[in-house]
Design a protein around this motif. Sequence first.
Motif, PDB file in Angstrom:
ATOM      1  N   ALA A 169       6.171   2.980 -14.528  1.00  0.00           N
ATOM      2  CA  ALA A 169       6.587   1.619 -14.182  1.00  0.00           C
ATOM      3  C   ALA A 169       7.629   1.614 -13.069  1.00  0.00           C
ATOM      4  CB  ALA A 169       7.145   0.916 -15.416  1.00  0.00           C
ATOM      5  N   HIS A 170       7.980   2.810 -12.569  1.00  0.00           N
ATOM      6  CA  HIS A 170       8.953   2.952 -11.468  1.00  0.00           C
ATOM      7  C   HIS A 170      10.294   2.328 -11.860  1.00  0.00           C
ATOM      8  CE1 HIS A 170       5.109   3.711  -9.757  1.00  0.00           C
ATOM      9  NE2 HIS A 170       4.805   2.444  -9.595  1.00  0.00           N
ATOM     10  N   ASP A 171      10.655   2.541 -13.132  1.00  0.00           N
ATOM     11  CA  ASP A 171      11.890   1.955 -13.649  1.00  0.00           C
ATOM     12  C   ASP A 171      12.896   3.057 -13.993  1.00  0.00           C
ATOM     13  OD1 ASP A 171      13.795   0.311 -14.637  1.00  0.00           O
ATOM     14  OD2 ASP A 171      12.706  -0.292 -16.431  1.00  0.00           O
ATOM     15  N   ALA A 172      12.643   3.764 -15.099  1.00  0.00           N
ATOM     16  CA  ALA A 172      13.577   4.817 -15.513  1.00  0.00           C
ATOM     17  C   ALA A 172      12.868   6.111 -15.866  1.00  0.00           C
ATOM     18  CB  ALA A 172      14.396   4.327 -16.709  1.00  0.00           C
ATOM     19  N   ARG A 175       4.435  -8.366 -12.021  1.00  0.00           N
ATOM     20  CA  ARG A 175       4.756  -9.008 -13.305  1.00  0.00           C
ATOM     21  C   ARG A 175       4.124 -10.384 -13.385  1.00  0.00           C
ATOM     22  NH1 ARG A 175      10.092  -6.981 -12.470  1.00  0.00           N
ATOM     23  NH2 ARG A 175      10.716  -9.036 -11.695  1.00  0.00           N
ATOM     24  N   GLU A 176       4.231 -11.149 -12.304  1.00  0.00           N
ATOM     25  CA  GLU A 176       3.652 -12.492 -12.283  1.00  0.00           C
ATOM     26  C   GLU A 176       2.140 -12.435 -12.469  1.00  0.00           C
ATOM     27  OE1 GLU A 176       2.833 -15.981  -9.010  1.00  0.00           O
ATOM     28  OE2 GLU A 176       4.758 -14.933  -8.919  1.00  0.00           O
ATOM     29  N   ASN A 177       1.514 -11.470 -11.792  1.00  0.00           N
ATOM     30  CA  ASN A 177       0.063 -11.370 -11.897  1.00  0.00           C
ATOM     31  C   ASN A 177      -0.359 -10.956 -13.306  1.00  0.00           C
ATOM     32  OD1 ASN A 177      -2.512 -11.387 -10.234  1.00  0.00           O
ATOM     33  ND2 ASN A 177      -2.658  -9.402 -11.237  1.00  0.00           N
ATOM     34  N   SER A 214       0.814  -1.217   0.000  1.00  0.00           N
ATOM     35  CA  SER A 214       0.000   0.000   0.000  1.00  0.00           C
ATOM     36  C   SER A 214       0.848   1.269   0.000  1.00  0.00           C
ATOM     37  CB  SER A 214      -0.948   0.000   1.197  1.00  0.00           C
ATOM     38  OG  SER A 214      -0.229  -0.142   2.420  1.00  0.00           O
ATOM     39  N   GLU A 215       2.022   1.214   0.644  1.00  0.00           N
ATOM     40  CA  GLU A 215       2.862   2.417   0.666  1.00  0.00           C
ATOM     41  C   GLU A 215       3.401   2.732  -0.724  1.00  0.00           C
ATOM     42  OE1 GLU A 215       6.085  -0.719   1.602  1.00  0.00           O
ATOM     43  OE2 GLU A 215       3.926  -0.547   1.302  1.00  0.00           O
ATOM     44  N   ILE A 216       3.657   1.702  -1.532  1.00  0.00           N
ATOM     45  CA  ILE A 216       4.122   1.928  -2.903  1.00  0.00           C
ATOM     46  C   ILE A 216       2.985   2.480  -3.756  1.00  0.00           C
ATOM     47  CG2 ILE A 216       5.023   0.809  -4.979  1.00  0.00           C
ATOM     48  CD1 ILE A 216       6.559  -1.100  -3.233  1.00  0.00           C
ATOM     49  N   GLU A 217       1.786   1.949  -3.552  1.00  0.00           N
ATOM     50  CA  GLU A 217       0.628   2.442  -4.290  1.00  0.00           C
ATOM     51  C   GLU A 217       0.374   3.921  -3.960  1.00  0.00           C
ATOM     52  OE1 GLU A 217      -2.103   0.049  -6.027  1.00  0.00           O
ATOM     53  OE2 GLU A 217      -0.054  -0.540  -6.539  1.00  0.00           O
ATOM     54  N   GLU A 218       0.566   4.303  -2.706  1.00  0.00           N
ATOM     55  CA  GLU A 218       0.373   5.701  -2.320  1.00  0.00           C
ATOM     56  C   GLU A 218       1.451   6.585  -2.927  1.00  0.00           C
ATOM     57  OE1 GLU A 218       0.278   5.704   1.909  1.00  0.00           O
ATOM     58  OE2 GLU A 218      -1.602   4.567   2.034  1.00  0.00           O
ATOM     59  N   SER A 227      10.185  -6.795  -4.782  1.00  0.00           N
ATOM     60  CA  SER A 227       9.151  -7.792  -4.511  1.00  0.00           C
ATOM     61  C   SER A 227       7.832  -7.363  -5.150  1.00  0.00           C
ATOM     62  CB  SER A 227       8.976  -7.968  -3.000  1.00  0.00           C
ATOM     63  OG  SER A 227       8.024  -8.969  -2.705  1.00  0.00           O
ATOM     64  N   TYR A 228       7.522  -6.080  -5.060  1.00  0.00           N
ATOM     65  CA  TYR A 228       6.307  -5.538  -5.682  1.00  0.00           C
ATOM     66  C   TYR A 228       6.333  -5.747  -7.186  1.00  0.00           C
ATOM     67  CZ  TYR A 228       3.115  -1.845  -7.351  1.00  0.00           C
ATOM     68  OH  TYR A 228       2.128  -1.136  -7.996  1.00  0.00           O
ATOM     69  N   ARG A 229       7.474  -5.397  -7.802  1.00  0.00           N
ATOM     70  CA  ARG A 229       7.601  -5.575  -9.254  1.00  0.00           C
ATOM     71  C   ARG A 229       7.429  -7.040  -9.648  1.00  0.00           C
ATOM     72  NH1 ARG A 229      13.050  -1.882  -9.854  1.00  0.00           N
ATOM     73  NH2 ARG A 229      12.047   0.103 -10.460  1.00  0.00           N
TER      74      ARG A 229
END
Length: 365
Positions: free
Chosen positions: A295-298, A326-328, A280-284, A320-322
């Motif tokens: 995509a929180h990449d570059a 990706r798996e989902n 949830s903290e990443i989503e916020e 872990s979130y990424r």
Amino acid sequence: MTSSSASPAFSALAPYGWDDAWADEFAPYEPEGLLPGRVIRVDRGQCDVVTADGVLRADTAFVTPHDPMRVVCTGDWVAVEPGGNPRYVRTYLPRRTAFVRSTSSKRSEGQILAANVDHAIVAVSLAVELDLGRIERFLALAWESGAQPLVVLTKADLVPDAVTRAHLVQDVELSAPGVTVLTVSAVERDGLDVLVGLVSGGTSVLLGQSGAGKSTLANVLLGAEVMEVQAARDVDGKGRHTTTTRNLLALPGGGVLIDTPGLRGVGLWDAESGVGQVFSEIEELAERCRFHDCAHDAEPGCAVRDAVECGELSHRRLESYRKLMRENQWIVAKTDARVRAELRREWKRKGSAGRAAMELKRGRR
């Protein structure tokens, strides 16, 4: 039969979670002479159903057998025939919650493990090094199911140092926002009263790997040596499967418990909202990114990467979130043509961006 609490069905089934809402759902089947009941065990196309007439053995073939998401499972409320040889489950009532994982088969199907669960107890052994990524995976499935997760760190007596134990609890709490984390010791009888109180209402399901101490927890909650317990291997803390089927049992203090076999594989199944709840903290943070599809990449202006760089968010959590997202996406894409097309476009866009970056880099040499 009525929804009144004075009815025989209500009195007999109330310990298993029967209420007026379930009685209303069952009402259309009452004129057919069918019995309401809850599935307490499923085994090779048949199931045991607890009813006002006792526990009945019934065949599940009448319910769609070829769809693994629509088969009868432990925890279902069903309409069952009162007699017959064989006796059949005619249907199951609409599920309030459903715990689903992806199968290990190449057909990418969902497998329902338990239904109508209120609390998902994730058992994690302190006898081995914590695998925070696996805990996050279990929690994503639990949140997606609609149940309230609870992490129970078992075998706490094997970590006698209070400071070390506190650090382990903190690590799990940071990986499980919004989730209660308990430490328990069956040997020292520590923390068990709190656990009993938390699961005394509703339906709880026990989840975790073999050797996590699920059977011991089940015996504690049941107040009897009902489940077989085997020692975990000293070399890696893993145990053999002591539970081979999912069993639903009434707890003496109220509520019911579904004990599951140790889960080696816990693949996600359309669990995007569950992953979002775990992280949830990443989503916020993502809401403050410059681009809504970041995509929180570059990408420039990424609030998530900024949080990692300043130490507000751990790099492990982001990775872990990424991984889980990706798996989902992959599992959803295998069953959804629209999502597959979107992923292809995204892959092409990233490929074009990568080639452009390489060309720019070469041009500067």
